[in-house]
Design an enzyme around this catalytic site. Structure first.
Site, PDB file in Angstrom:
ATOM      1  N   SER A  76       0.828  -1.194   0.000  1.00 38.58           N
ATOM      2  CA  SER A  76       0.000   0.000   0.000  1.00 38.58           C
ATOM      3  C   SER A  76       0.868   1.251   0.000  1.00 38.58           C
ATOM      4  O   SER A  76       2.023   1.218   0.411  1.00 38.58           O
ATOM      5  CB  SER A  76      -0.881  -0.028   1.260  1.00 38.58           C
ATOM      6  OG  SER A  76      -1.828   0.997   1.222  1.00 38.58           O
ATOM      7  N   ASP A  77       0.288   2.351  -0.481  1.00 40.79           N
ATOM      8  CA  ASP A  77       0.991   3.633  -0.421  1.00 40.79           C
ATOM      9  C   ASP A  77      -0.020   4.763  -0.283  1.00 40.79           C
ATOM     10  O   ASP A  77      -1.125   4.689  -0.832  1.00 40.79           O
ATOM     11  CB  ASP A  77       1.849   3.859  -1.668  1.00 40.79           C
ATOM     12  CG  ASP A  77       2.811   5.020  -1.456  1.00 40.79           C
ATOM     13  OD1 ASP A  77       3.814   4.818  -0.740  1.00 40.79           O
ATOM     14  OD2 ASP A  77       2.534   6.124  -1.946  1.00 40.79           O
ATOM     15  N   THR A  78       0.368   5.793   0.450  1.00 38.85           N
ATOM     16  CA  THR A  78      -0.507   6.953   0.710  1.00 38.85           C
ATOM     17  C   THR A  78       0.250   8.241   0.429  1.00 38.85           C
ATOM     18  O   THR A  78       1.424   8.367   0.791  1.00 38.85           O
ATOM     19  CB  THR A  78      -0.951   6.968   2.193  1.00 38.85           C
ATOM     20  OG1 THR A  78      -1.644   5.745   2.484  1.00 38.85           O
ATOM     21  CG2 THR A  78      -1.886   8.140   2.485  1.00 38.85           C
TER      22      THR A  78
END
Length: 193
Positions: A76-78
């Site tokens: 995941s990445d934000t």
């Protein structure tokens, strides 16, 4: 609650984020944690969710040749997206202060992408949330950075921390996406696998 077919798989969360680990645990899903070092660089022409999609997929790369048929890796990445610019994690106090000052009294977007990688498939989904900040005083920004040291957080803040409680006036979308893990979308994708 996972489908009986999915229970045959081992889920691997490739994230050191305590928030992502906690949120996945809250779904009552069994998983293991494996971390691989990845340099989080992306092509400069990418915009908004293209950045998080790219980085979430990039984080899955070290696993593609080592996972078995019965393993699924979750990466995941934000980012915080403000005025067509991505705010990542601040490197130091000055960067954190500048980021929070730029978010003060504005609306920005938080974009999180999730990548599910199996031996024969890769699926990427993303979610975007609008976040509204009140005007933050320099004293509030300083207190937050000194006390909470938000150097591991995109945009230099955690919605679940003090600054979120005193500074965020409204969000449009999922609270958990802002925390860094759109669990509603992850659950749906796992059910659909």
């Amino acid at each position: 609650m996972l489908s009986s077919k999915l229970k045959e798989y081992t889920l691997i969360l490739a994230s050191g984020s305590p928030r992502r680990q906690e949120l996945l645990k809250d779904l009552d899903i069994d998983f293991t944690i494996q971390l691989k070092e990845v340099e989080e660089k992306y092509p400069q022409n990418l915009q908004a969710q293209e950045i998080t999609d790219y980085l979430a997929a990039l984080k899955s790369e070290p696993f593609k040749d080592i996972i078995t048929e019965k393993e699924i890796v979750i990466t995941s990445d934000t980012i915080v997206w403000l005025n067509n610019t991505a705010l990542g994690k601040p490197k130091n106090y000055e960067e954190a202060f500048t980021m929070l000052r730029s978010l003060s009294n504005t609306t920005h977007e938080v974009i999180t992408s999730i990548c599910l990688t199996g031996k024969k498939f890769k699926k990427i989904v993303n979610d975007t949330v609008k976040v509204y900040f009140k005007e933050l005083s320099d004293e509030e920004i300083d207190y937050y950075i000194q006390t909470y040291k938000p150097y591991d957080k995109a945009g230099a803040y955690g919605i679940q921390e003090w600054i979120g409680k005193i500074g965020i006036t409204k969000i449009e979308g999922s609270y958990f996406t802002v925390m860094g893990f759109p669990v509603h979308k992850l659950y749906k994708e796992l059910m659909n696998l």
